[in-house]
Design a protein around this motif. Structure first.
Motif, mmCIF file in Angstrom:
data_model
loop_
_atom_site.group_PDB
_atom_site.id
_atom_site.type_symbol
_atom_site.label_atom_id
_atom_site.label_comp_id
_atom_site.label_asym_id
_atom_site.label_seq_id
_atom_site.Cartn_x
_atom_site.Cartn_y
_atom_site.Cartn_z
ATOM 1 N N GLY A 71 -3.102 5.651 4.393
ATOM 2 C CA GLY A 71 -2.799 7.057 4.181
ATOM 3 C C GLY A 71 -3.090 7.920 5.388
ATOM 4 N N SER B 176 0.826 -1.198 0.000
ATOM 5 C CA SER B 176 0.000 0.000 0.000
ATOM 6 C C SER B 176 0.864 1.255 0.000
ATOM 7 C CB SER B 176 -0.916 -0.005 1.222
ATOM 8 O OG SER B 176 -1.660 1.191 1.299
ATOM 9 N N LEU C 187 1.136 4.376 -2.676
ATOM 10 C CA LEU C 187 1.000 5.776 -2.261
ATOM 11 C C LEU C 187 2.230 6.599 -2.640
ATOM 12 C CD1 LEU C 187 -0.633 5.272 1.263
ATOM 13 C CD2 LEU C 187 -1.745 6.049 -0.848
ATOM 14 N N ASP D 15 -5.538 1.462 1.057
ATOM 15 C CA ASP D 15 -4.787 2.708 0.905
ATOM 16 C C ASP D 15 -5.439 3.858 1.671
ATOM 17 O OD1 ASP D 15 -3.152 1.256 -0.714
ATOM 18 O OD2 ASP D 15 -3.839 2.149 -2.604
ATOM 19 N N ASN E 21 -1.394 6.636 -10.632
ATOM 20 C CA ASN E 21 -2.108 5.629 -9.862
ATOM 21 C C ASN E 21 -1.987 4.304 -10.606
ATOM 22 O OD1 ASN E 21 -3.084 7.369 -7.795
ATOM 23 N ND2 ASN E 21 -4.599 8.172 -9.261
ATOM 24 N N THR F 146 1.846 7.658 -6.190
ATOM 25 C CA THR F 146 0.815 8.688 -6.415
ATOM 26 C C THR F 146 1.401 10.081 -6.234
ATOM 27 O OG1 THR F 146 0.117 8.579 -4.086
ATOM 28 C CG2 THR F 146 -1.042 7.150 -5.654
#
Length: 947
Positions: A898, A644, A648, A894, A656, A651
């Motif tokens: 996050g 995960s 991230l 995610d 993505n 990103t």
């Protein structure tokens, strides 16, 4: 007429008399009534006297019986009255047909200083149900512990092994009954022990004052003498038919009495005499008082001896490869030999050590590899002794020029320089350095579990029941860290070992912690008995209140102790060993405290370059995950959160994608404090259609990730609470969490660890409220704080699987919230390292299954929680089924990750890409301070063999 019928007859007549008195009460005068009642009492007074006497006699006999039985069960007492723990062989009493002895008055009296011990580990007979097995056992397994082991074992191989070993043990075919010592002056007696005669004993000053045991059914001169020989005593004495005494000093002839005074038959052999009341038959065991050799601290020769050469056996485990490299750096000398055995389950450490072997051009560093040379060693396992002996044989073959074998682990570190160690061993060539237990032998045997049979399989030591150690030899043991002479290693490694070594290898094949006793016992009973030095060259950090908490329940049917890590505050203790013959210390772990390792190295080698000026001197990196590992299996939470975080990270570049590959996860420490997690990840840029993306996007990066702090304290308690944390993998010994990534999944076992300031007024009672994501009270813990318990941990009893989402934990003091924490339970993307299936997702992602336990909430807490935004009147919707998989599940994960992890920094790990156009203003990882790819001088071995 029976006693029962007589009692009932008298009782009926007494009732008739009372009823007669009642009927006449209205028709007689008071004097007449009293006269008739007195007549009834007089008539039946004999009845009351007889019944009362019988009851008193029965009570006295019952009391005497239980007191006598407890007295006979006493297992040990010494002449000084100190507590012991000798072995006691139980039975139902004396020999069949013999009269029970009337104990003299002093045999009934138990001194307040003497503690009675009943046997702790006697095998209880329980028959194994054969229907539970898929094979036909070779015998009926009847020991409770063996039956339990078979029932708990999972594989058929392990079950069958346990059954076969148990059967051999029950039939007396597993172990040799007797072994013979080849120590020139301590061979022991052959046949019967030499009788010195009958001697007068004294109950306050025993003639043999070393050890005492009671053998209710099997005492004899031979049995007693064998036990005393096993314990290292020169003399054995039988007394009062059942008692056995051991001692070192030969009795004075002044106390000699006629042999007719020792006229009581032995409980195990009525044809022999075993002393009398305060008279003892004394025998020689055939051994001499053991005295360990004193190490020499200077040369005995006029010329300069050839320096001792050392073969270091490093048995390493875990993932602290940088610390192992640092240890090798400090120990390295071209004249020495280094053999590295890596646990068979540790792929990462094995690859790292192979790199070290490849770098060394002198070929004096070898790694165990190949079939039959790598073993998986568990705590206390028999495989550890196999590892040491197998490695020793390989070391003899690899190098013919070493004088001593010294075994170390990844948690050892030297506390004296190489030059000091070489000088000391040069002066003491031919000696063997082992550390003895320092307590009474029989107590050591019981505490160590040497009187039990153990079998290792399924990475566990299974306890199968009692056993008897062979007669005729002395038992010894202590530490498994040793320094052995080459001659002794060759003796142990002989292709055709003698009867003593063969027999002991058989015994220790089924022994818990065998490496802690095997070398000691062989030394005491072999031709090398005069080379024994009671010093293993180590100082160990024992804090038994912390290290003896049965932390190995998952791998062994026994409780043991483990030393603690040294910390900076222990430095003075180590420095105080400067004048003693101690050269290594343990344990050290950089993840616990790297400062003390730095200070020790500076102390040992002050002339080396000042490390404080070197890049990375105050940093430490320890790998948590590597994509190439096949063993051990990676934790599913680590895989889930690691992947995960990888998504991230990318990103951040505006992409993505699910086409990422998690390469490594590393724990990062700065100035002795955990700083964060490093994620090394790459993306498959070929999946992007745009060539622009392929040129601009770095395909391999490493990111520094920090965990958000989710603990707050009220103003009143902010100075009183030093720490409050919730995590998994809690180390009770070091009182810290080992789960550096901090991931929590629905199957996690949570621990709340706390530490309060010493200024807190105690005693104090606090409550811990666990609130699940639905706002329901999941559990309550009560903390009872005392002056000595301001630091500790509690484990909540939560329904599994845990509900996914944000949990709240409140620390309540009286009617106030002293502190509160939050943590997130994350869904899993993997199960047993494979992508989560829909069926498994439904099983573990929907919260507790079945009937949930209800927790009663104190009314005073309701208003407190309401103010904190927790509404206890919320209801659960049981219709929601979480069965997300694939991209949908990843997106869900995610979202949670996050919230609790922050990406602090990113660097480019692919040097080829860094030379291309870089629009993201990223530095190369090798040029950063924090990256796991940056230079680490402490663990650099590239120039190791150039010395």
């Amino acid at each position: 007429m029976s006693l029962k019928k007589t009692v009932w007859k008298f009782w009926a007549e007494w009732n008739v008399c009372k009823e007669s008195r009642g009927r006449e009460k209205m028709a007689t005068t008071k004097g007449q009534l009293e006269g008739r009642f007195t007549s009834c009492l007089r008539k039946y007074r004999i009845f009351f006297v007889v019944v009362g006497t019988i009851l008193c006699v029965q009570l006295y006999l019952a009391y005497s019986f239980f007191k006598l039985d407890n007295q006979n069960d006493a297992s040990i007492r010494t002449s000084s009255g100190e507590i012991g723990s000798a072995r006691l062989e139980r039975s139902d009493g004396f020999l069949q047909g013999s009269r029970q002895l009337k104990l003299p008055p002093d045999k009934h009296v138990i001194s307040n200083k003497v503690q009675i011990h009943s046997p702790q580990n006697r095998t209880i007979k329980v028959k194994l149900d054969k229907k539970l097995l898929n094979f036909t056992p070779v015998c009926d397994v009847i020991g409770r512990e063996a039956v339990s082991a078979v029932t708990r074992a999972r594989s058929e191989f392990c079950k069958e092994l346990i059954v076969n070993v148990s059967c051999l043990s029950q039939q007396g075919k597993l172990y040799p009954e007797r072994l013979y010592s080849s120590c020139p002056h301590s061979t022991g007696f052959i046949g019967k022990p030499k009788n010195l005669g009958c001697f007068k004993d004294d109950k306050t000053q025993r003639i043999l004052s070393g050890y005492y045991a009671v053998f209710k059914t099997n005492n004899s001169p031979e049995h007693c003498a064998f036990m005393c020989l096993q314990s290292g005593y020169r003399f054995a004495g039988t007394e009062y038919s059942t008692e056995c005494f051991c001692g070192m000093e030969e009795p004075s002839q002044v106390k000699r009495v006629p042999d007719s005074s020792c006229n009581m038959k032995c409980s195990g052999d009525p044809k022999q005499s075993c002393g009398g009341y305060l008279t003892t038959n004394i025998y020689r065991t055939g051994i001499r008082r053991f005295k360990a050799q004193e190490a020499r601290n200077s040369s005995l020769k006029t010329g300069k001896e050839k320096p001792a050469r050392i073969a270091f056996l490093l048995t390493v485990n875990g993932r602290a490869s940088r610390q192992v490299k640092r240890l090798i750096n400090v120990l390295y000398d071209p004249s020495h030999f280094y053999y590295i055995h890596v646990d068979a389950r540790q792929d990462y450490m094995y690859r790292e050590m192979l790199k070290v072997e490849k770098i060394c051009r002198r070929k004096n560093i070898k790694v165990a590899k190949g079939a039959g040379l790598r073993y998986a060693s568990i705590w206390g396992g028999a495989s550890l002794l196999t590892t040491l002996l197998s490695s020793a044989k390989q070391m003899l073959q690899y190098s013919q020029h070493w004088d001593f074998l010294v075994n170390l682990s990844e948690s050892d570190f030297p506390i004296k320089s190489n030059a000091q160690l070489i000088d000391f061993l040069t002066w003491n060539k031919g000696l063997n350095f082992v550390k003895s237990h320092g307590r009474e032998v029989q107590r050591f045997i019981t505490k160590q579990g040497l009187d039990k049979t153990f079998v290792e399989c399924e990475a566990r030591m299974w306890r199968l029941g009692d056993r008897k150690l062979p007669k005729g030899i002395q038992i010894d043991g202590g530490s498994d860290w040793v320094a052995l002479s080459r001659d002794f290693v060759e003796y142990l490694s002989s292709p055709e070992p003698n009867e003593l070594v063969t027999g002991l290898l058989k015994i220790f094949q089924y022994t818990l912690l065998p490496a802690e006793s095997f070398f000691h016992t062989v030394l005491r009973n072999s031709k090398f008995c005069d080379t024994y030095v009671d010093n293993n060259l180590h100082v160990t950090n024992w804090k038994r209140k912390l290290g003896c908490k049965c932390q190995y329940k998952a791998v062994v049917d026994w409780c043991g102790c483990s030393p603690n890590d040294f910390k900076l505050e222990d430095l003075s203790r180590i420095r105080n060993t400067a004048e003693r013959n101690l050269f290594f210390a343990r344990k050290f772990e950089p993840v616990i405290d790297q400062r003390i390792i730095d200070r020790l190295e500076d102390w040992l080698y002050p002339d080396r370059e000042n490390r404080t000026k070197m890049k990375g001197h105050d940093m430490y990196w320890q790998n948590l995950y590597h994509h190439a590992d096949l063993s051990p299996m990676t934790d599913d939470t680590v895989l889930t959160i690691g992947n995960s975080l990888g998504r991230l990270i990318f990103t951040r570049f505006g992409f993505n994608t699910g086409h990422i590959r998690l390469l490594e996860i590393t724990a990062y420490f700065v100035k002795n404090k955990f700083r964060g997690i490093l994620i090394l990840v790459e993306v498959d840029i070929k999946t992007f259609e745009s060539s622009t993306y392929q040129n601009d996007l770095p395909d391999r990066v490493e990111a520094l990730i920090t965990l958000q702090r989710n603990f707050t304290a009220s103003k009143m308690w902010s100075s009183r609470i030093k720490s409050l944390a919730i995590n998994t993998d809690y180390d009770q010994k070091e009182q810290t969490f080992r789960n550096f990534l901090g991931g929590i999944d629905p199957m996690s076992n949570l621990i709340l660890a706390y530490e309060f300031d010493a200024s807190l007024v105690t005693p104090r009672n606090l409550s811990v409220l666990w609130i699940d994501p639905n706002g329901a009270l999941a559990d309550v813990n009560n903390l009872q704080l005392e002056e000595m318990t301001l630091m500790g941990s509690v484990k909540p009893q939560l329904d599994e699987p845990l509900s996914i989402g944000k949990w709240r934990v409140f620390l309540i003091a009286d009617t106030l919230i002293a502190g509160n924490l939050s943590f997130v339970v994350t869904p899993l993307a993997f199960w047993k390292n494979r992508q989560m299936s829909m069926k498994k997702a439904r099983d573990i992602h929907n919260g507790p299954s079945g009937i949930r336990r209800t927790r009663e909430i104190d009314p005073k807490w309701i208003s407190i929680l309401r103010k904190a935004g927790i509404n206890q009147e919320q209801t659960l919707d049981g219709t929601i089924i979480e069965d997300r998989t694939g991209p949908e599940l990843n997106a869900w994960i995610d979202e949670f990750v996050g919230q609790y992890y922050t990406i602090e920094n990113i660097c480019i790990a692919n040097e080829m890409h860094s030379k291309k156009r870089n629009d993201h203003d990223l530095h190369e990882c090798s040029q950063t301070n924090w990256s796991s790819l940056s230079f680490d001088p402490k663990a650099d071995v590239h120039n190791l063999c150039e010395i």
